[in-house]
Design an enzyme around this catalytic site. Structure first.
Site, short mmCIF file in Angstrom:
data_model
loop_
_atom_site.label_atom_id
_atom_site.label_comp_id
_atom_site.label_asym_id
_atom_site.label_seq_id
_atom_site.Cartn_x
_atom_site.Cartn_y
_atom_site.Cartn_z
N GLU A 1 53.35 41.50 45.89
CA GLU A 1 52.77 41.53 44.54
C GLU A 1 53.86 41.25 43.52
O GLU A 1 55.02 41.02 43.87
CB GLU A 1 52.09 42.89 44.28
CG GLU A 1 53.00 44.08 44.45
CD GLU A 1 52.27 45.42 44.36
OE1 GLU A 1 51.22 45.52 43.71
OE2 GLU A 1 52.79 46.39 44.94
N LEU A 36 49.83 47.93 45.34
CA LEU A 36 49.00 48.79 44.50
C LEU A 36 47.58 48.24 44.46
O LEU A 36 47.40 47.02 44.35
CB LEU A 36 49.58 48.85 43.07
CG LEU A 36 48.85 49.87 42.20
CD1 LEU A 36 49.23 51.29 42.59
CD2 LEU A 36 49.13 49.64 40.74
N TYR A 95 51.37 57.76 37.58
CA TYR A 95 51.01 57.32 36.24
C TYR A 95 49.83 56.35 36.28
O TYR A 95 49.43 55.87 37.34
CB TYR A 95 52.22 56.70 35.53
CG TYR A 95 52.60 55.29 35.97
CD1 TYR A 95 53.20 55.05 37.20
CD2 TYR A 95 52.36 54.19 35.14
CE1 TYR A 95 53.55 53.77 37.59
CE2 TYR A 95 52.72 52.90 35.52
CZ TYR A 95 53.31 52.69 36.74
OH TYR A 95 53.65 51.44 37.13
N LYS A 155 50.49 55.17 42.87
CA LYS A 155 51.10 54.65 41.63
C LYS A 155 52.14 55.65 41.12
O LYS A 155 51.91 56.38 40.16
CB LYS A 155 50.01 54.38 40.58
CG LYS A 155 50.49 53.45 39.47
CD LYS A 155 49.31 52.92 38.69
CE LYS A 155 49.71 52.17 37.43
NZ LYS A 155 50.53 51.00 37.63
#
Ligand code: PDD
Length: 287
Positions: free
Chosen positions: A183, A207, A33, A151
């Site tokens: 993260e 990411l 996505y 992702k």
């Protein structure tokens, strides 16, 4: 208001867009996505999101449903049809819906990918309570898989992390692996110490944020010092300032990390400056 959404070539009312129960996104989380922000009806960093989408698809050997020009046209058409001012466009590609459940990938000639996009309207992306007051985060173990650079729609653990944060009475969580912060649950994480911006270097552990790339570029242009390296939770708790970046939050200050209050609990000057630069530059470059 009923949204107009996009599904496999058609613009439909949200209530009429239907996906098969055999879709591999539904059965296997076999999908990727993107979330692109919209400021004043214009797309922020569309090219960056399109590039990362290609990278995610290639990493999973998934067919590309449409080319970049078509993707841009769909984004713009959704903005137009939904009269979107500030908000987000969510895009998802899955490996499609074969005739039955099977662990093996279906033949892409027989099973085309599923492409879905929809808009999420926001009163404002720039004037938010989180940006004004900062957010508080807890630290949680990072138990995700080892390809966080792709992702994918496997968002169960990030969802659980946000629930853990809510249960702890704070806004979000930062994930920690081997003592180092990876993260945020849906953002990249940064600390500032003695004027230096510190954030984990790119690898399969995190990411590759599109907002991160832009922010680091703007920071360098503004003569701010940037260090791309891992940092410990202890360093974070002793930082002068901290922040997260993502397409939905831009640059958002973090004022408490795992119980340690930063900068007296109010957003610091460097983070506020960086947020303003990011918004000004993104607005100017939006298409
Ligand atoms: N999340 N890291 C993770 C785990 C993320 O889920 C995101 C984005 C980011 C920031 O990437 P970018 O700057 O390209 O948005 C980092 C999106 C916004 C979401 O899941 O809603």
């Amino acid at each position: 208001m009923t949204r107009t959404v996009y599904l496999n070539g058609a613009y439909l009312p949200e209530t009429e867009a239907k996906v098969s129960i055999f879709d591999r996104g539904f059965l296997m989380a076999d999908g990727v996505y993107e979330v692109t922000s919209v400021l004043g009806g214009k797309l922020v960093d569309f090219a960056g999101h399109a590039r990362r989408l290609r990278r995610s698809l290639d990493a999973l050997d998934m067919p590309h449903p449409v080319d970049e020009a078509e993707l841009l046209a769909i984004h713009r058409e959704l903005v137009r049809r939904n009269a979107l001012g500030d908000g987000l466009i969510y895009l998802q590609v899955t490996r499609g819906a074969p005739e039955d459940r099977d662990f093996l990938f279906p033949d892409p000639e027989k099973t085309p990918p599923t492409l879905v996009l929809f808009t999420q309207a926001k009163a404002s992306l720039t004037e938010t309570a989180a940006a004004r007051d900062g957010i508080r985060v807890i630290a949680i173990d990072d138990i995700r898989w080892a390809r966080r650079d792709i992702k994918t729609v496997q968002l169960l653990y990030p969802s659980m992390g946000k629930m853990m944060a809510m249960a702890a009475g704070v806004d979000d969580a930062w994930m920690v692996e081997d003592g180092k912060v990876t993260e945020g649950t849906s953002s990249n994480a940064y600390i500032i110490k003695d004027g230096r911006i510190i954030t984990r270097a790119l690898s399969n552990d995190i990411l590759h944020g599109i907002t991160r790339a832009a922010v680091l570029r703007f920071a360098a242009e503004a003569q701010m010092q940037v260090e791309e390296r891992s940092f410990t939770l202890e360093e974070a708790r002793a930082a002068d300032e901290a922040f997260i970046t993502s397409a939905s939050t831009f640059v958002t200050p973090v004022v408490e990390i795992d119980g340690a209050v930063l900068g007296g609990g109010t957003p610091g000057p460097l983070v506020r400056r960086l947020r303003q630069i990011y918004i000004d530059e993104s607005r100017a470059a939006a298409i």
